[in-house]
Design a protein around this motif. Structure first.
Motif, short mmCIF file in Angstrom:
data_model
loop_
_atom_site.label_atom_id
_atom_site.label_comp_id
_atom_site.label_asym_id
_atom_site.label_seq_id
_atom_site.Cartn_x
_atom_site.Cartn_y
_atom_site.Cartn_z
N ARG A 8 0.96 -1.48 -0.20
CA ARG A 8 0.24 -0.01 0.07
C ARG A 8 0.88 0.73 0.02
N SER A 9 2.15 1.38 0.66
CA SER A 9 3.01 2.56 0.39
C SER A 9 4.69 1.85 0.54
N LEU A 10 5.15 3.11 0.50
CA LEU A 10 6.68 2.81 0.48
C LEU A 10 7.20 2.19 1.79
N THR A 11 6.23 2.55 3.00
CA THR A 11 7.22 1.88 4.16
C THR A 11 6.22 0.62 4.74
N TYR A 12 5.08 0.25 3.96
CA TYR A 12 4.95 -0.74 3.82
C TYR A 12 5.63 -2.03 3.31
N LYS A 39 -3.70 3.57 -8.84
CA LYS A 39 -4.40 4.72 -7.73
C LYS A 39 -3.42 5.20 -8.07
N CYS A 41 1.32 6.15 -8.52
CA CYS A 41 2.40 5.34 -8.14
C CYS A 41 2.00 4.30 -6.63
N SER A 42 3.38 3.22 -6.45
CA SER A 42 2.95 2.64 -5.53
C SER A 42 3.77 1.73 -5.45
N TYR A 43 4.47 0.36 -4.49
CA TYR A 43 5.88 -0.03 -4.46
C TYR A 43 5.61 -0.86 -4.49
N GLY B 221 4.05 10.71 -3.15
CA GLY B 221 4.71 9.48 -3.55
C GLY B 221 4.00 8.31 -3.75
N GLY B 222 2.96 8.69 -4.01
CA GLY B 222 2.29 6.73 -3.15
C GLY B 222 0.64 6.99 -3.90
N PHE B 223 -0.22 6.47 -4.66
CA PHE B 223 -1.50 6.60 -4.77
C PHE B 223 -1.42 8.11 -5.31
N SER B 224 -1.14 8.35 -6.61
CA SER B 224 -1.18 9.23 -6.93
C SER B 224 -1.97 9.71 -7.93
N LEU B 225 -3.39 8.24 -8.33
CA LEU B 225 -4.34 9.40 -9.03
C LEU B 225 -5.08 9.38 -8.00
N GLN B 226 -5.17 9.03 -6.96
CA GLN B 226 -6.26 9.78 -6.30
C GLN B 226 -5.90 10.89 -5.21
N ASP B 232 -3.96 5.09 4.98
CA ASP B 232 -2.76 4.84 5.43
C ASP B 232 -2.25 5.82 6.52
N GLU B 235 2.24 7.87 5.34
CA GLU B 235 1.99 9.35 4.87
C GLU B 235 0.89 10.18 4.90
#
Lengths: 83, 369
Positions: A8-12, A39, A41-43, B221-226, B232, B235
């Motif tokens: 779900r995230s870089l941290t995870y 959604k 960018c993801s890791y 840095g994550g889930f940019s489309l949202q 969580d 972030e």
């Protein structure tokens, strides 16, 4: 073929990679392929296929939430192993 | 310079803090912005800092540690997450403006527990009367003006009993008192990185039991489309580029605190404070505010002079090479509660790196002045 475990995230993803390394499974963090994320960018964590069962057990024991598990099938294609 | 203003900023730091910052400057880019080595090294530093903080404060998971730019920033997130206009919020009479101003701006009904200095039983009893039915409690762990250790364990216990969310301000206690997040179980604990944790200015931590409401919105840095912020932690509350160099320094500061233990560091500060009290207690122009009970004190000592305005006094000390702080210390409520609002105080605050020689020299100058 390499396996990608999505997070779900870089941290995870980092926590997942650390749990796997501590369990003796070689793991590297990578940006997830764009077409496999809904959604943006993801890791993910990349491991070898032979370590998959052990890796998922280690993640569950470590209480690390993970997402889809993908197999790289060559030529930029990915196949879902688990979702 | 004899630096006696560590309650504002820990100017005296272990050398590895500076080395950590410098190393990060030359080797870290931004975490969450790529998978190349400089980004991943930065991500590693950031996660290590979260893990170290989780160990130091007994936080179950590292993602419950959110980086902020200061305790003030963390308190603003925490307060805005829990308090709505008109809500009754119980606070101690020793709060900093970092607590009172956000509450005032939100239009909260601020219910103050105003009790005497170093009287924890009285404070517990007053909190007990006010907590039931409150929307939230916000309480400092240690008064930044008087070094008074508030009974936050009891206050937290009452909050759990009455199911009232609690926010702790650990600005003066983090790194010096044992803080067990799992046991206290507050909604949030906010703390700076640049005081007892010995990190650089511009760093802070918010320990979270709740996901919270973002104070700022932007890239993570994550889930940019949202377009909503991610659900969580961490972030969700960390939009924008992290202060990686500061975090690298904070990591080294916290490692030092863990290796030395907060109790030992505080014991050194208390020893220096007692030496100061001994040296100044014969001076009949100086009134000191302290307790004889070490359990009620951190290394912060306020005083007033019958000879000088506190600002003039601090200026005279500065001209003799002694760095101390004067005024209201951004905590007018604490002065109102203690009866020093009209005059303010001169505050000296200690570091584990101060020495007895420095205390003798500084108190000698104070007596001479």
């Amino acid at each position: 073929m390499p396996i990608l475990i999505m997070f779900r995230s870089l941290t995870y993803a980092q926590r997942g990679a650390r749990v796997l390394e501590r369990s003796g499974i070689s793991a590297s963090i990578a940006k997830a392929p764009m077409k496999m994320t809904d959604k943006g960018c993801s890791y993910c964590v990349r491991i070898s296929e032979s370590g998959l069962t052990m890796a998922l057990t280690a993640l569950e024991r470590g209480d690390i939430v993970y997402g889809k598990v993908l197999r790289f099938s060559g030529e930029g294609e990915y196949q879902e192993v688990l979702s | 310079m004899i630096y006696l203003d560590s309650a504002a900023t820990s100017f005296l730091k272990p050398p590895q803090v500076g080395r950590g910052v410098m190393k990060a400057l030359s080797s870290c880019s931004s975490p969450g912005r790529g998978a190349y080595s400089a980004a991943m090294y930065a991500a590693d530093v950031v996660l290590s800092c979260r893990e170290t903080a989780a160990r130091l404060f007994h936080v179950p998971k590292p993602e419950q540690i959110v980086f902020t730019s200061s305790a003030t920033h963390g308190l603003n997130i925490a307060i805005r997450s829990l308090v709505h206009p008109g809500d009754r919020v119980v606070i101690s009479g020793y709060e900093h403006n970092a607590v009172t101003r956000p509450l005032y701006a939100l239009g909260a009904d601020i219910d103050i527990v105003s009790t005497r200095l170093f009287s924890p039983e009285e404070m517990i009893s007053e909190f007990e009367k006010k907590i039931p039915g409150a929307s939230a409690v916000v309480c400092t762990h240690v008064s930044n003006v008087f070094g008074y250790v508030l009974p936050v364990e009891e206050i937290s216990r009452m909050c759990r009993l009455y199911r009232v969310p609690c926010i702790l301000d650990a600005s003066q206690s983090a790194g010096l008192l044992n803080i067990d997040f799992s046991e206290l179980s507050p909604a949030f604990i906010a703390m700076p990185g640049h005081k007892g944790l010995l990190g650089p200015q511009g760093t802070g931590l918010l320990l979270c039991n709740e996901s919270g409401v973002p104070l700022i919105y932007g890239g993570t840095g994550g889930f940019s489309l949202q377009q909503d912020m991610p659900e969580d932690l961490p972030e969700r509350l960390e939009a924008g580029t992290l202060n990686v160099c500061g975090i690298a320094g904070l990591l080294e500061g916290m490692k030092f605190v863990l290796s030395e233990s907060p109790n030992r560091l505080r014991a050194q500060e208390i020893k220096l404070m007692r030496e100061t009290i001994r040296q100044l207690s014969g001076c009949n122009t100086i009134q000191l505010y302290y307790s004889d009970n070490n359990a009620l004190h951190c290394g912060v000592l306020s005083m007033i002079s019958s000879k000088y305005d506190c600002e003039v006094w601090a200026e005279k000390l500065a001209s003799c090479g002694v760095a101390a702080r004067a005024g209201l210390h951004c905590a007018p409520l604490a002065h109102k509660t203690a009866g020093t609002l009209d005059v303010g105080t001169l505050r000296i605050s200690f570091s584990p790196f101060n020495t007895s020689e420095e205390i003798r020299a500084a108190t000698g100058i104070m007596r001479k002045i």
